[in-house]
Design a protein around this motif. Structure first.
Motif, short mmCIF file in Angstrom:
data_model
loop_
_atom_site.label_atom_id
_atom_site.label_comp_id
_atom_site.label_asym_id
_atom_site.label_seq_id
_atom_site.Cartn_x
_atom_site.Cartn_y
_atom_site.Cartn_z
N MET A 1 -7.56 17.99 -3.24
CA MET A 1 -6.27 18.40 -3.79
C MET A 1 -5.13 17.56 -3.21
N LYS A 2 -5.32 17.08 -1.98
CA LYS A 2 -4.29 16.27 -1.33
C LYS A 2 -4.01 15.01 -2.14
N ASN A 3 -5.06 14.39 -2.65
CA ASN A 3 -4.90 13.17 -3.45
C ASN A 3 -4.12 13.46 -4.74
N ALA A 4 -4.41 14.59 -5.37
CA ALA A 4 -3.70 14.95 -6.60
C ALA A 4 -2.22 15.20 -6.33
N ILE A 5 -1.92 15.82 -5.21
CA ILE A 5 -0.52 16.10 -4.87
C ILE A 5 0.24 14.79 -4.62
N ILE A 6 -0.37 13.91 -3.85
CA ILE A 6 0.30 12.63 -3.55
C ILE A 6 0.51 11.81 -4.82
N SER A 7 -0.53 11.67 -5.63
CA SER A 7 -0.41 10.89 -6.87
C SER A 7 0.56 11.55 -7.85
N GLY A 8 0.52 12.88 -7.94
CA GLY A 8 1.45 13.59 -8.81
C GLY A 8 2.89 13.42 -8.37
N LEU A 9 3.11 13.45 -7.06
CA LEU A 9 4.47 13.22 -6.54
C LEU A 9 4.95 11.81 -6.89
N VAL A 10 4.06 10.84 -6.79
CA VAL A 10 4.44 9.46 -7.11
C VAL A 10 4.83 9.35 -8.58
N ILE A 11 4.01 9.95 -9.47
CA ILE A 11 4.34 9.92 -10.90
C ILE A 11 5.68 10.61 -11.17
N GLY A 12 5.87 11.78 -10.59
CA GLY A 12 7.10 12.53 -10.83
C GLY A 12 8.34 11.82 -10.32
N ILE A 13 8.24 11.27 -9.11
CA ILE A 13 9.40 10.59 -8.52
C ILE A 13 9.71 9.31 -9.28
N LEU A 14 8.68 8.52 -9.60
CA LEU A 14 8.93 7.28 -10.35
C LEU A 14 9.48 7.56 -11.75
N SER A 15 8.98 8.60 -12.41
CA SER A 15 9.49 8.95 -13.74
C SER A 15 10.93 9.43 -13.67
N GLY A 16 11.24 10.22 -12.65
CA GLY A 16 12.61 10.67 -12.47
C GLY A 16 13.55 9.51 -12.18
N LEU A 17 13.11 8.61 -11.30
CA LEU A 17 13.92 7.42 -11.01
C LEU A 17 14.12 6.57 -12.26
N TRP A 18 13.09 6.47 -13.10
CA TRP A 18 13.18 5.67 -14.31
C TRP A 18 14.30 6.18 -15.22
N MET A 19 14.44 7.52 -15.32
CA MET A 19 15.53 8.07 -16.15
C MET A 19 16.89 7.65 -15.61
N PHE A 20 17.05 7.70 -14.30
CA PHE A 20 18.33 7.35 -13.71
C PHE A 20 18.58 5.84 -13.77
N ILE A 21 17.52 5.03 -13.69
CA ILE A 21 17.67 3.58 -13.85
C ILE A 21 18.13 3.25 -15.26
N LEU A 22 17.52 3.91 -16.26
CA LEU A 22 17.95 3.68 -17.64
C LEU A 22 19.40 4.09 -17.85
N LYS A 23 19.81 5.17 -17.20
CA LYS A 23 21.20 5.62 -17.29
C LYS A 23 22.13 4.56 -16.70
N SER A 24 21.72 3.96 -15.58
CA SER A 24 22.57 2.93 -14.96
C SER A 24 22.61 1.67 -15.82
N MET A 25 21.61 1.46 -16.67
CA MET A 25 21.60 0.31 -17.58
C MET A 25 22.36 0.60 -18.87
N GLY A 26 22.88 1.83 -18.99
CA GLY A 26 23.66 2.18 -20.17
C GLY A 26 22.86 2.75 -21.31
N LEU A 27 21.60 3.07 -21.08
CA LEU A 27 20.76 3.66 -22.12
C LEU A 27 20.69 5.16 -21.93
N SER A 28 20.71 5.89 -23.04
CA SER A 28 20.62 7.34 -22.95
C SER A 28 19.69 7.86 -24.05
#
Length: 135
Positions: A1-28
């Motif tokens: 389960m530890k592996n699933a938590i770590i990998s899930g956190l990576v997916i969630g954090i990178l996806s969340g960051l991607w939304m904010f990166i697109l916002k900084s690029m002027g895309l919505s």
């Protein structure tokens, strides 16, 4: 389960960051349709699922993993990543996209769910090492 938590956190954090990166690029997401650069977000779950499942197979299964075991591990990873991504979407909408609602994101969230299921199937087939015999 530890592996699933770590990998899930990576997916969630990178996806969340991607939304904010697109916002900084002027895309919505309120624009008429997705921009071509938005499709790069598909690589986030694909890459993390592959390396997360490969790590699970090597460290916890001694390089011997069946298809259903791989599929269940992928679903655990995607469930954790999905919860974090939806939370990041709610924060994004609340802070930056006041004129839109979660309903505006619902089509993209459903599309991400379908893509995640397809990636889970593909990565599970790719990394399965135990052949299941039907006798």
């Amino acid at each position: 389960m530890k592996n699933a938590i770590i990998s899930g956190l990576v997916i969630g954090i990178l996806s969340g960051l991607w939304m904010f990166i697109l916002k900084s690029m002027g895309l919505s997401p309120q624009s008429s349709g997705p921009e071509p650069i938005e499709y790069l977000a598909v690589l986030i779950p694909l890459i993390v699922l592959y390396f997360g499942l490969r790590s699970y197979r090597a460290n916890e299964c001694n390089n011997n993993m069946g298809f259903l075991e791989a599929l269940m591990q992928c679903f655990k990873i995607l469930l954790i990543g999905g919860v974090i991504t939806v939370a990041a979407s709610i924060i994004y909408i609340d802070e930056f996209a006041k004129e839109s609602t979660l309903m505006d994101f619902s089509g993209r969230i459903f599309g991400a769910l379908l893509v995640g299921i397809l990636f889970s199937l593909g990565v599970s087939v790719l990394l399965t090492t135990k052949p299941n015999k039907v006798d």
